[in-house]
Write an enzyme that holds these catalytic residues in place. Sequence first.
Site, PDB file in Angstrom:
ATOM      1  CB  CYS A 142    -113.977   9.755  51.366  1.00 23.86           C
ATOM      2  SG  CYS A 142    -112.889   9.965  49.953  1.00 23.86           S
ATOM      3  CG  HIS A 193    -112.288  11.199  54.941  1.00 26.12           C
ATOM      4  ND1 HIS A 193    -111.602  10.047  54.631  1.00 26.12           N
ATOM      5  CD2 HIS A 193    -112.242  11.981  53.833  1.00 26.12           C
ATOM      6  CE1 HIS A 193    -111.169  10.128  53.383  1.00 26.12           C
ATOM      7  NE2 HIS A 193    -111.539  11.294  52.883  1.00 26.12           N
ATOM      8  CG  ASN A 245    -108.507  11.010  50.909  1.00 25.70           C
ATOM      9  OD1 ASN A 245    -109.032   9.975  51.325  1.00 25.70           O
ATOM     10  ND2 ASN A 245    -109.201  12.009  50.413  1.00 25.70           N
TER      11      ASN A 245
HETATM   12  N1  ACO Z   1     -97.885  20.988  43.510  1.00 20.62           N
HETATM   13  C1  ACO Z   1     -97.588  22.259  43.187  1.00 20.62           C
HETATM   14  N2  ACO Z   1     -98.509  23.135  42.733  1.00 20.62           N
HETATM   15  C2  ACO Z   1     -99.752  22.677  42.592  1.00 20.62           C
HETATM   16  C3  ACO Z   1    -100.129  21.358  42.894  1.00 20.62           C
HETATM   17  C4  ACO Z   1     -99.113  20.496  43.363  1.00 20.62           C
HETATM   18  N3  ACO Z   1     -99.364  19.220  43.690  1.00 20.62           N
HETATM   19  N4  ACO Z   1    -101.444  21.204  42.648  1.00 20.62           N
HETATM   20  C5  ACO Z   1    -101.909  22.381  42.220  1.00 20.62           C
HETATM   21  N5  ACO Z   1    -100.886  23.279  42.180  1.00 20.62           N
HETATM   22  C6  ACO Z   1    -100.933  24.690  41.784  1.00 20.62           C
HETATM   23  C7  ACO Z   1    -102.076  24.983  40.845  1.00 20.62           C
HETATM   24  O1  ACO Z   1    -101.682  24.734  39.506  1.00 20.62           O
HETATM   25  C8  ACO Z   1    -102.290  26.445  41.092  1.00 20.62           C
HETATM   26  O2  ACO Z   1    -101.315  27.171  40.416  1.00 20.62           O
HETATM   27  P1  ACO Z   1    -101.677  28.596  39.729  1.00 20.62           P
HETATM   28  O3  ACO Z   1    -102.102  29.481  40.868  1.00 20.62           O
HETATM   29  O4  ACO Z   1    -100.382  28.979  39.101  1.00 20.62           O
HETATM   30  O5  ACO Z   1    -102.789  28.282  38.788  1.00 20.62           O
HETATM   31  C9  ACO Z   1    -102.001  26.605  42.586  1.00 20.62           C
HETATM   32  O6  ACO Z   1    -101.211  25.458  42.954  1.00 20.62           O
HETATM   33  C10 ACO Z   1    -103.253  26.660  43.434  1.00 20.62           C
HETATM   34  O7  ACO Z   1    -104.115  25.591  43.034  1.00 20.62           O
HETATM   35  P2  ACO Z   1    -105.487  25.351  43.746  1.00 20.62           P
HETATM   36  O8  ACO Z   1    -106.112  24.111  43.204  1.00 20.62           O
HETATM   37  O9  ACO Z   1    -106.279  26.615  43.737  1.00 20.62           O
HETATM   38  O10 ACO Z   1    -104.952  25.063  45.209  1.00 20.62           O
HETATM   39  P3  ACO Z   1    -105.721  25.121  46.569  1.00 20.62           P
HETATM   40  O11 ACO Z   1    -105.112  26.151  47.419  1.00 20.62           O
HETATM   41  O12 ACO Z   1    -107.206  25.083  46.399  1.00 20.62           O
HETATM   42  O13 ACO Z   1    -105.302  23.708  47.197  1.00 20.62           O
HETATM   43  C11 ACO Z   1    -106.144  21.509  47.526  1.00 20.62           C
HETATM   44  C12 ACO Z   1    -105.668  22.524  46.510  1.00 20.62           C
HETATM   45  C13 ACO Z   1    -105.008  21.156  48.450  1.00 20.62           C
HETATM   46  C14 ACO Z   1    -106.604  20.267  46.777  1.00 20.62           C
HETATM   47  C15 ACO Z   1    -107.301  22.121  48.330  1.00 20.62           C
HETATM   48  O14 ACO Z   1    -108.281  22.659  47.482  1.00 20.62           O
HETATM   49  C16 ACO Z   1    -107.925  21.149  49.227  1.00 20.62           C
HETATM   50  O15 ACO Z   1    -107.339  20.734  50.184  1.00 20.62           O
HETATM   51  N6  ACO Z   1    -109.200  20.754  48.964  1.00 20.62           N
HETATM   52  C17 ACO Z   1    -109.845  19.744  49.711  1.00 20.62           C
HETATM   53  C18 ACO Z   1    -109.951  18.612  48.828  1.00 20.62           C
HETATM   54  C19 ACO Z   1    -109.598  17.312  49.451  1.00 20.62           C
HETATM   55  O16 ACO Z   1    -109.020  17.173  50.498  1.00 20.62           O
HETATM   56  N7  ACO Z   1    -109.972  16.334  48.706  1.00 20.62           N
HETATM   57  C20 ACO Z   1    -109.734  15.011  49.073  1.00 20.62           C
HETATM   58  C21 ACO Z   1    -110.768  14.187  48.465  1.00 20.62           C
HETATM   59  S1  ACO Z   1    -112.283  14.687  49.028  1.00 20.62           S
HETATM   60  C22 ACO Z   1    -112.570  13.929  50.370  1.00 20.62           C
HETATM   61  O17 ACO Z   1    -111.910  12.999  50.713  1.00 20.62           O
HETATM   62  C23 ACO Z   1    -113.654  14.450  51.126  1.00 20.62           C
END
Ligand code: ACO
Length: 321
Positions: A115, A248, A278
């Site tokens: 990215c 980004h 993204n």
């Molecule tokens: N829809 C519904 N529920 C979902 C989804 C979805 N798409 N995905 C995960 N869940 C659920 C999980 O199963 C979990 O359920 P549980 O509590 O019953 O186990 C719950 O939601 C929480 O999951 P987490 O993975 O802990 O969610 P989090 O609050 O961390 O959010 C996210 C996830 C949005 C990916 C966050 O961590 C984030 O924004 N991280 C940054 C990563 C990013 O932006 N990456 C892009 C690529 S990296 C880059 O470009 C730099």
Amino acid sequence: MTIYSRITGVGSFLPGKPVSNDDLVARGIETSDEWITSRTGIRFRHLSEAGLTSSQMAREAALKALEMADVAAAELDLIIVATSTPDYIFPSTACLLQGALGNKGAAAFDVQAVCSGFVHALAIADKFIRSGSHNKALVVGAEVFSRILDWQDRGTCVLFGDGAGAVVLEASAQPGILATALHADGSQASILSVPGQISGGQVSGDPFLRMEGQAVFKAAVRVLVDVARECCAAAGMSPADLDWLIPHQANIRIIEATGKKMGLPKDKVVVTVDRHGNTSAASVPLALDEAVRDGRIQRGQRVLLEGVGGGFTWGAVLFEF
Ligand code: ACO
């Protein structure tokens, strides 16, 4: 005389129609518009149809950038494509793009920094031009991340989209790119990866994108703020001197936290993640193209581009448009 490199043209391409969060639900992914929007800010993304490749999308974006710059493809002496989803293992997507544009003889190669690939490619092109060895560069970020997503993994498949963005960079006596900064930390390789390999005609390991979301989130905000300050300082500026920040486009919460820590008002930060998702290396040039073409970014203004992604890699490019 100091040689600067100046952005003289921008262009972008998005495949197909926008795909909404509800469309993903309709396709059978166990998610909701509320979950995706509240955690990421993403409402739509574009997904390429089967057969459409990074080099083909790169060509569409490049033609628009060349037209704006009034540069013929044959005049280019450097073509760099940032991609983690190349058409093939080889030849490079840059060479395929070169062939599709009808250019012969320019140096052409890919850069792989996920990215943050576009800011890496732009910083490299800047160094080529400033050294005096090259005069007219095409720098592209192009991705079909939809091909490396595990559509059974709702934690990642809802986050990404496909597209391409391009700039033409030319040698000039006028600024120009003012400062660049690139970094990586290979000890963090496992937090964001596609850990698959091809050997003996077989895929071994895991050929899909895997991510430790929370670790990525924390690392992204920290490095984006640090590298923004570093790049501004290298140009003798402070973040308050910026007219525009184009970070980004991964997640609205990462973008807002970065802008806030830098003390920038929200209306100075370009956001496309809501409509593009993204798009990895394509995200920054897609956002740049949008903000130039809709008239927000004006000649003479100061713009900071920032990338962060797998590797872990990060970087920034500060320029006067
Ligand atoms: N829809 C519904 N529920 C979902 C989804 C979805 N798409 N995905 C995960 N869940 C659920 C999980 O199963 C979990 O359920 P549980 O509590 O019953 O186990 C719950 O939601 C929480 O999951 P987490 O993975 O802990 O969610 P989090 O609050 O961390 O959010 C996210 C996830 C949005 C990916 C966050 O961590 C984030 O924004 N991280 C940054 C990563 C990013 O932006 N990456 C892009 C690529 S990296 C880059 O470009 C730099």
